[in-house]
Write an enzyme that holds these catalytic residues in place. Structure first.
Site, PDB file in Angstrom:
ATOM      1  CE  LYS A  55      -3.856  -2.351   2.200  1.00 23.63           C
ATOM      2  NZ  LYS A  55      -4.848  -2.456   3.268  1.00 23.63           N
ATOM      3  CD  GLN A  88      -3.625  -4.123   6.398  1.00 28.74           C
ATOM      4  OE1 GLN A  88      -3.886  -3.060   5.841  1.00 28.74           O
ATOM      5  NE2 GLN A  88      -3.837  -5.275   5.811  1.00 28.74           N
ATOM      6  CG  ASP A 145      -9.919   0.002   5.278  1.00 28.70           C
ATOM      7  OD1 ASP A 145      -9.828  -0.466   4.136  1.00 28.70           O
ATOM      8  OD2 ASP A 145      -9.224  -0.352   6.233  1.00 28.70           O
TER       9      ASP A 145
HETATM   10  N1  L34 Z   1      -8.287  -2.477   7.506  1.00 28.85           N
HETATM   11  N2  L34 Z   1      -7.432  -4.525   6.896  1.00 28.85           N
HETATM   12  C1  L34 Z   1      -8.015  -3.375   6.549  1.00 28.85           C
HETATM   13  N3  L34 Z   1      -8.328  -3.071   5.258  1.00 28.85           N
HETATM   14  C2  L34 Z   1      -8.077  -3.957   4.264  1.00 28.85           C
HETATM   15  O1  L34 Z   1      -8.439  -3.697   3.017  1.00 28.85           O
HETATM   16  C3  L34 Z   1      -7.449  -5.172   4.592  1.00 28.85           C
HETATM   17  N4  L34 Z   1      -7.091  -6.114   3.644  1.00 28.85           N
HETATM   18  C4  L34 Z   1      -7.247  -7.534   3.979  1.00 28.85           C
HETATM   19  C5  L34 Z   1      -6.533  -7.764   5.316  1.00 28.85           C
HETATM   20  N5  L34 Z   1      -6.709  -6.684   6.258  1.00 28.85           N
HETATM   21  C6  L34 Z   1      -7.180  -5.448   5.933  1.00 28.85           C
HETATM   22  C7  L34 Z   1      -6.093  -5.965   2.754  1.00 28.85           C
HETATM   23  O2  L34 Z   1      -5.561  -4.905   2.518  1.00 28.85           O
HETATM   24  C8  L34 Z   1      -6.555  -8.197   2.817  1.00 28.85           C
HETATM   25  N6  L34 Z   1      -5.777  -7.160   2.177  1.00 28.85           N
HETATM   26  C9  L34 Z   1      -4.818  -7.370   1.157  1.00 28.85           C
HETATM   27  C10 L34 Z   1      -4.159  -6.329   0.524  1.00 28.85           C
HETATM   28  C11 L34 Z   1      -3.206  -6.562  -0.457  1.00 28.85           C
HETATM   29  C12 L34 Z   1      -2.880  -7.838  -0.834  1.00 28.85           C
HETATM   30  C13 L34 Z   1      -3.535  -8.892  -0.218  1.00 28.85           C
HETATM   31  C14 L34 Z   1      -4.492  -8.659   0.767  1.00 28.85           C
HETATM   32  C15 L34 Z   1      -1.824  -8.069  -1.862  1.00 28.85           C
HETATM   33  O3  L34 Z   1      -1.045  -7.214  -2.140  1.00 28.85           O
HETATM   34  N7  L34 Z   1      -1.764  -9.287  -2.450  1.00 28.85           N
HETATM   35  C16 L34 Z   1      -0.804  -9.685  -3.446  1.00 28.85           C
HETATM   36  C17 L34 Z   1       0.228 -10.649  -2.916  1.00 28.85           C
HETATM   37  C18 L34 Z   1       0.856 -10.273  -1.640  1.00 28.85           C
HETATM   38  C19 L34 Z   1       1.872 -11.304  -1.128  1.00 28.85           C
HETATM   39  O4  L34 Z   1       2.821 -11.622  -1.852  1.00 28.85           O
HETATM   40  O5  L34 Z   1       1.683 -11.774   0.012  1.00 28.85           O
HETATM   41  C20 L34 Z   1      -1.582 -10.429  -4.549  1.00 28.85           C
HETATM   42  O6  L34 Z   1      -1.086 -10.445  -5.673  1.00 28.85           O
HETATM   43  O7  L34 Z   1      -2.639 -10.971  -4.244  1.00 28.85           O
END
Ligand code: L34
Length: 313
Positions: free
Chosen positions: A67, A111, A134
């Site tokens: 982020k 988060q 959010d």
């Molecule tokens: N308050 N908490 C709050 N707001 C949110 O919107 C979230 N979320 C979830 C968990 N907690 C939160 C997120 O941001 C899940 N989440 C989230 C954000 C980004 C990614 C995954 C989950 C992400 O970048 N995923 C990548 C891979 C990351 C890795 O290598 O671990 C992808 O390509 O899916």
């Protein structure tokens, strides 16, 4: 558009096209980058997002880093608040109140999950609804539920954006949402049943009877339950659209390596049956981040009495 049709080694049978959330996210980010540039010129402000991370959950650390990096990439100012796992609720609320009162901060995100013993709902209630990018504050949840949304949580927005940009028809379709969380399942079900999307939505959860039979009927399946490979190929209707919100880390046998990421869907099997499918990683995750950027820009505009960017929702 941006659909990868992978060949099937057996030649004849139809397999799914893979939705690239990564590519789509990049495209949206380049649009938002111009938007940030325009705001700077027009209003003489830089959109600014404060991201609070409490404790040292490794997965949260990765998501928060993504982020913050994305903010920098498109010209949004990122303020980092990394608090130790020993932080008390009172200390966290103090940080949130300070950020509420800082005029140059337009968006605040705390988060989740918070370390054990801390109250997430209390944190969400403390965030100024005008800075709640959010979309989790009860005011924003209520506005969404009554059909006048302002800030919608980022993962549901990302899923809708995928459906829109891949021209997936939702009107009159059967949608099954697996999971009822405040962050994903519930807001998605709310949105998809509203005017404009007009889907018939079923929410399934851990107490649902005959879950398979519901999924079997679905034109669109959205999985957000947090169980690896929960959705099997057999459950799916032929040519279904499958959106995998799950992000699970499988245990690693090598302690020096991170476990492999996987979604809630058995991808290989679903790929043979579905029409369109999102991968993990590179599916919904990058879209969540792109939508967070969009909400931050919206917050900056609204706080400066400027026209918000066009939103269908
Ligand atoms: N308050 N908490 C709050 N707001 C949110 O919107 C979230 N979320 C979830 C968990 N907690 C939160 C997120 O941001 C899940 N989440 C989230 C954000 C980004 C990614 C995954 C989950 C992400 O970048 N995923 C990548 C891979 C990351 C890795 O290598 O671990 C992808 O390509 O899916």
């Amino acid at each position: 558009m941006m659909i990868t049709q992978l060949g099937n080694i057996f030649g004849d049978s139809q397999v799914a096209s893979i939705i690239s959330g990564k590519e789509l996210g990049q495209q949206i980010l380049s649009e938002l980058k111009s938007e940030v540039f325009a705001i700077k010129k027009e209003l003489n402000i830089s959109p600014c997002l404060a991201v609070i991370l409490v404790g040292d959950d490794p997965a949260s650390g990765v998501y928060v880093a993504n982020k913050r990096r994305t903010c920098e990439e498109i010209g949004i100012i990122s303020k980092a608040y990394d608090l130790p796992a020993s932080t008390t609720m009172k200390e966290l609320l103090k940080v949130i109140h300070e950020l509420n009162n800082l005029a140059e901060v337009h968006g605040i995100l705390c988060q989740f999950p918070l370390p054990g013993g801390m109250n997430e709902q209390e944190a969400v209630l403390a965030i100024d609804p005008a800075k709640d990018v959010d979309g989790l504050n009860p005011l924003n949840v209520g506005l969404l539920a009554t059909g006048q949304p302002k800030f919608i949580s980022c993962t549901p927005l990302g899923v809708l954006e995928i459906l829109k940009r891949y021209e997936v028809e939702t009107v009159g379709k059967q949608v099954v949402v697996l999971g009822r969380s405040n962050l994903v399942g519930r807001p998605l079900a709310t949105l998809l049943s509203q005017k404009g999307w007009d889907a018939t939505v079923t929410i399934c959860h851990s107490r649902t009877r005959n879950l398979e039979s519901h999924v079997q009927q679905a034109d669109i399946v959205i999985a957000a339950i947090g169980q690896p490979n929960f959705v099997t190929g057999e459950m799916l209707k032929e040519n279904a659209v499958v959106i995998d919100v799950g992000i699970n880390r499988l245990p690693s046998f090598d302690t020096n390596k991170k476990g492999k990421l996987c979604g809630d869907v058995d991808f290989e099997a679903a790929f043979q049956k579905a029409r369109l499918i999102t991968p993990v990683p590179g599916g919904v995750g990058p879209m969540t981040i792109a939508m967070l950027m969009r909400n931050t820009i919206l917050a900056a505009r609204l706080q400066n009495h400027s026209h918000p960017i066009e939103q269908k929702f």
